[in-house]
Structure formats: structure tokens, C-alpha cells
Enzyme design. Structure first.
Site, PDB file in Angstrom:
ATOM      1  N   ASP A  83       0.852  -1.191   0.000  1.00  0.00           N
ATOM      2  CA  ASP A  83       0.000   0.000   0.000  1.00  0.00           C
ATOM      3  C   ASP A  83       0.884   1.237   0.000  1.00  0.00           C
ATOM      4  O   ASP A  83       2.074   1.163   0.324  1.00  0.00           O
ATOM      5  CB  ASP A  83      -0.930   0.012   1.219  1.00  0.00           C
ATOM      6  CG  ASP A  83      -0.163   0.113   2.533  1.00  0.00           C
ATOM      7  OD1 ASP A  83       0.781  -0.686   2.726  1.00  0.00           O
ATOM      8  OD2 ASP A  83      -0.482   0.983   3.359  1.00  0.00           O
ATOM      9  N   GLU A 148      -0.066  -0.797   5.765  1.00  0.00           N
ATOM     10  CA  GLU A 148       1.004  -0.382   6.697  1.00  0.00           C
ATOM     11  C   GLU A 148       0.939   1.104   6.976  1.00  0.00           C
ATOM     12  O   GLU A 148       1.196   1.553   8.088  1.00  0.00           O
ATOM     13  CB  GLU A 148       2.385  -0.755   6.113  1.00  0.00           C
ATOM     14  CG  GLU A 148       3.551  -0.568   7.075  1.00  0.00           C
ATOM     15  CD  GLU A 148       4.143   0.840   7.080  1.00  0.00           C
ATOM     16  OE1 GLU A 148       4.937   1.162   7.979  1.00  0.00           O
ATOM     17  OE2 GLU A 148       3.804   1.645   6.182  1.00  0.00           O
TER      18      GLU A 148
HETATM   19 ZN   LIG Z   1       6.752   1.964   4.246  1.00  0.00          ZN
END
Ligand SMILES: [Zn+2]
Length: 443
Positions: A83, A148
Site C-alpha cells: 500500500d 502499513e
Molecule cells: Zn513503508
């Protein structure tokens, strides 16, 4: 069959073209894009997807197991995330943030460094070693996060219990984090390879101040808004006391040999000379953050009209808690120093991570590989002020290390969440060389 670097660069450029922007809530995410990205990995790395066991956790976090010669031995886990943070459409040198253009020997676009380079780096390395018939001595695992950048609530935090349930305990976990910084870092001329041993914790709280509602023509001595302002004023002027943690002590000791004369002798014994070095470290906000828990006021709201006393004033503080303290300790410090009356509402609370050890075979293995691929770099363990998915994996591993094998200039590091994020193809080549070295020297 070594990895062909041009092909790897093409794949990284292609990976960038998927706008895998994460949000706290999965409903807000364009999940089709995430599925397409996983499909792209499948078609690009056929051998890996054929030979490795793949489990999809919570729909979008693939976990791969590469069975080793002896699966009864302690396995190793590598982490990366696919992501990215959002990007401005305007201002990019080459088209937009998700164009994935290759120009001037660089791969351009959001995620080209953070962290699709690692995803592609691992994939290319695994694929080519599989093609050579390489068999790891023990099980290797690779887990990819898909949120994340927004705390890993749906990715990493779901993968960890899955591993825990299987009773798998890793010798070490390697995630992104430190890098090889090219240029003068902390006053050292040589390039510095920093390995994150620990992370400070991020904890957010709202502070609520109550006041009398009424007409502003007859105000009390203190309104809710005035109290909040006084609180912020006192907190900013009274930071938490500075302390030397073991990780920062190790960091300073590692720097010492590269510093000139007297500085070198002082930094070699940070505990003894702490009163002497403390003022210098506190002058710089980066190094100051390594010595204390910090409090930053980030949001506030109060009041509804110019002539009405606000019933309530609320401010949000982001605490970054240092090892050896808890968020409760910081809150107690604020209460003690202000002596004020307010309500505290937790928003998202985490506690500091455990520090990894440098006195392990895994750390020796890691630094050995760094030394061979980046021979001119000075290796320094450090404490990260920011966070990665790896903090959730602590319970699953003897040690968690944070290092991304990319040689980056300070200005390139600064591009990570900004406009014109880009990665030079020769740096991607270093990354592939490092991952290969790390794997083939694992015993
Ligand atoms: Zn990162």
C-alpha cells in the site's frame, strides 16, 4: 540466472501503476486495485506462485512459505507492504504519481521506494533463486501488508495472530526501516547503514476542558478555551526529561570511531558523558526525539460563535513514547506538571517496542551481508521515531530488525511520502544483490 535488472525495473514501474492507497477503513479502499496488484504479482512471478505455499490473510495480505531443507529449524520472516500514501496529482516531473515512468535511469512514482521496491525486490530474488534450483536451509516466509501506512489494522494485525495460532516463532524478522544514507549523517563522512532495533510508540489522546457556557459579556476568569491554551503552553515548555536508552547508547558507541578526536572518546562512553552530550543532542529535533518521549499537539476544536462562551475545548496530542516509559507515564507527567482539571480520552494507544539485540547470529548475518554489498558503509544500530508493520511481529520473533537495502541521499529519503518519489535503477540492483546475498548466506 541472475536477476535481469532492466526487467526488475520494468516490474517495479508496473507495480507503481496500481494506486494501492490505503485507508483506516477497508470500505474506503479501492479493493479491486489491491486484487489486481496481487494478480500482477501472480503473473509476473509464476515460479514463486507455483512452488511456494501462499495464504491470503483477510483477503489482501499474502503470506508465502518457501519450505526449506529442514523445516524443523527456526524459520525467518521478511516483511514488505504494497500500500502507499496518497499523492498530489500535480508537480511530478514525469506525468502523475501512478504513471510508473522509467526515465533517466530512474523509476518514478509513488511507492517506487516505499515500499514496492522491497516487494519487487523480494519477488525478483525468490523467483530467480527458485529458477536456479536453490533450496533454503530452513523455511523462509514472506508476508505483504496492504495497510502499513494506516497502522496495519487489517493487514499485519491480522497476519500476526494467524502465525501465532500456528505456533511459529521466527529467528528474526526483517522489515523496511533504516537505509544506507549517502551523505553526511550525524556528522559522519562515510555512508551510514542504519538498522532499526526498536520503534517509539505512537499514542493519541484527546484532552477535554470543560467550562461554563453563557454570554461572553460576563466571562469567568478562565474559559474552557483559555484552560486548554494554558495546558498546551505548560506542556510545550516542560518536555519530558531526557534519558539515554540502551539502543541510543549503542548507536552513539557505533558512531564514536568515526568522529574526530575528543568527540570520539566522549561518544565511546555515552553513559558517563551524558551530561556533556545531552545539550548538543537536544538542540537538534531529530536527535532530541531519541532521548525523550515527545508530545505534539495536532488538532483542536472549540467554540460555536464569537459571543458564546465555549462549553468545551478539546485538543488532540500525539505522544511518541520512548522505551522504558508507557503512555500512562507520559500522561501522569502531564498531569503532575500542569496540575489542571481535564478529561483524557484515548484515541489510539500503543506502547514502545522491545529493542532487538545486536549480540545475535542474525544481526551478524545481516551486518555481514551489508558489509559485502555496501562495503564503504558504516553500520549503525538506531532507534526509529516512526513506525513500521514489524512492531506487531515482536511476539513472534527472537528479534525484529528494520533495514531496507537502498542507498539514498537525504533528499531522496525526503521524497518518500512526497512529490517525485523515485528510485534509481542501480540502487534497485544493489537491493537485489543484498537480498540474494542475505538468502544464500543463511545457514
Ligand atoms: Zn513503508
Amino acid at each position: 540466472m541472475e536477476v535481469k535488472i532492466e526487467q526488475a525495473a520494468q516490474r517495479l514501474a508496473e507495480a507503481v501503476r496500481f494506486p494501492t492507497i490505503s485507508h483506516f477503513s477497508m470500505e474506503e479502499m479501492d479493493l479491486d486495485v489491491f486484487s489486481s496488484f496481487l494478480g500482477f504479482l501472480k503473473t509476473s512471478y509464476p515460479l514463486l506462485h507455483h512452488k511456494l505455499e501462499r495464504t491470503l490473510i483477510n483477503g489482501y495480505s499474502p503470506v508465502y512459505r518457501w519450505p526449506g531443507k529442514d523445516s524443523s529449524r527456526q524459520p525467518v520472516l521478511f516483511l514488505a507492504h504494497y500500500d502507499v500514501v496518497p499523492a498530489l496529482e500535480e508537480g511530478w516531473t514525469h506525468e502523475g504519481p501512478f504513471s510508473g515512468v522509467i526515465a533517466d535511469g530512474l523509476v518514478w512514482g509513488r511507492g517506487s521506494i516505499d515500499d514496492k521496491s522491497s516487494v519487487i525486490g523480494w519477488m525478483e530474488t525468490f523467483e530467480s533463486l527458485l529458477g536456479e534450483g536453490y533450496e533454503p536451509p530452513r523455511d523462509l516466509w514472506l508476508a505483504l501488508g496492504f495497510d502499513e501506512e494506516v497502522n496495519g489494522g487489517n493487514g499485519a494485525q491480522k497476519v500476526v495472530p494467524w502465525f501465532a495460532e500456528k505456533g511459529i516463532h521466527f529467528e528474526f524478522v526483517l522489515d523496511e526501516g533504516g537505509a544506507v544514507s549517502d551523505g553526511s549523517m550525524i556528522g559522519i563522512k562515510e555512508p551510514v547503514a542504519v538498522i532499526g532495533l526498536a520503534e517509539k510508540a505512537s499514542a493519541c489522546f484527546e484532552f477535554i476542558f470543560k467550562g461554563e457556557e453563557g454570554h461572553s459579556s460576563t466571562p469567568p476568569a478562565h474559559t474552557s478555551l483559555g484552560c486548554m491554551a494554558e495546558f498546551i503552553y505548560k506542556v510545550e515548555r516542560n518536555p519530558m526529561p531526557a534519558r539515554l536508552t540502551e539502543t541510543v547508547e549503542q548507536m552513539l558507541q557505533s558512531i564514536a570511531p568515526y568522529m574526530p578526536g575528543i568527540q570520539s572518546r566522549i561518544l565511546a562512553r555515552p553513559k558517563l558523558f551524558f551530561p556533556l552530550i545531552r545539550p548538543t543532542l537536544l538542540k537538534n529535533k531529530q536527535t532530541a526525539a531519541l532521548l525523550r518521549s515527545t508530545v505534539a499537539f495536532t488538532v483542536s476544536h472549540s467554540g460555536s460563535a464569537p459571543n458564546i462562551l465555549p462549553k468545551e475545548a478539546v485538543c488532540t496530542a500525539n505522544l511518541r513514547v520512548l522505551q522504558g516509559e508507557t503512555s500512562a507515564d507520559v500522561l501522569a507527567h502531564l498531569q503532575k506538571l500542569t496540575g489542571m482539571d481535564y478529561e483524557v480520552r484515548p484515541i489510539a494507544v500503543e506502547e514502545p517496542s522491545r529493542a532487538a539485540s545486536t549480540d545475535t547470529a542474525a544481526y551478524g548475518h545481516l551486518t555481514g551481508a551489508i558489509g559485502r554489498i555496501f562495503p564503504d558503509a558504516v553500520i549503525i544500530p538506531y532507534l526509529m521515531a516512526g513506525g513500521t508493520d514489524s512492531r506487531y511481529y515482536e511476539e513472534l520473533a527472537d528479534n525484529v530488525y528494520r533495514f531496507q537495502p537502498l542507498r539514498l541521499k537525504e533528499e531522496e529519503l525526503a521524497l518518500m511520502h512526497g512529490t517525485d518519489e523515485r528510485l534509481a535503477i542501480d540502487k534497485l540492483a544493489d537491493m537485489l544483490a543484498f537480498y540474494r546475498e542475505l538468502l544464500v548466506t543463511l545457514n
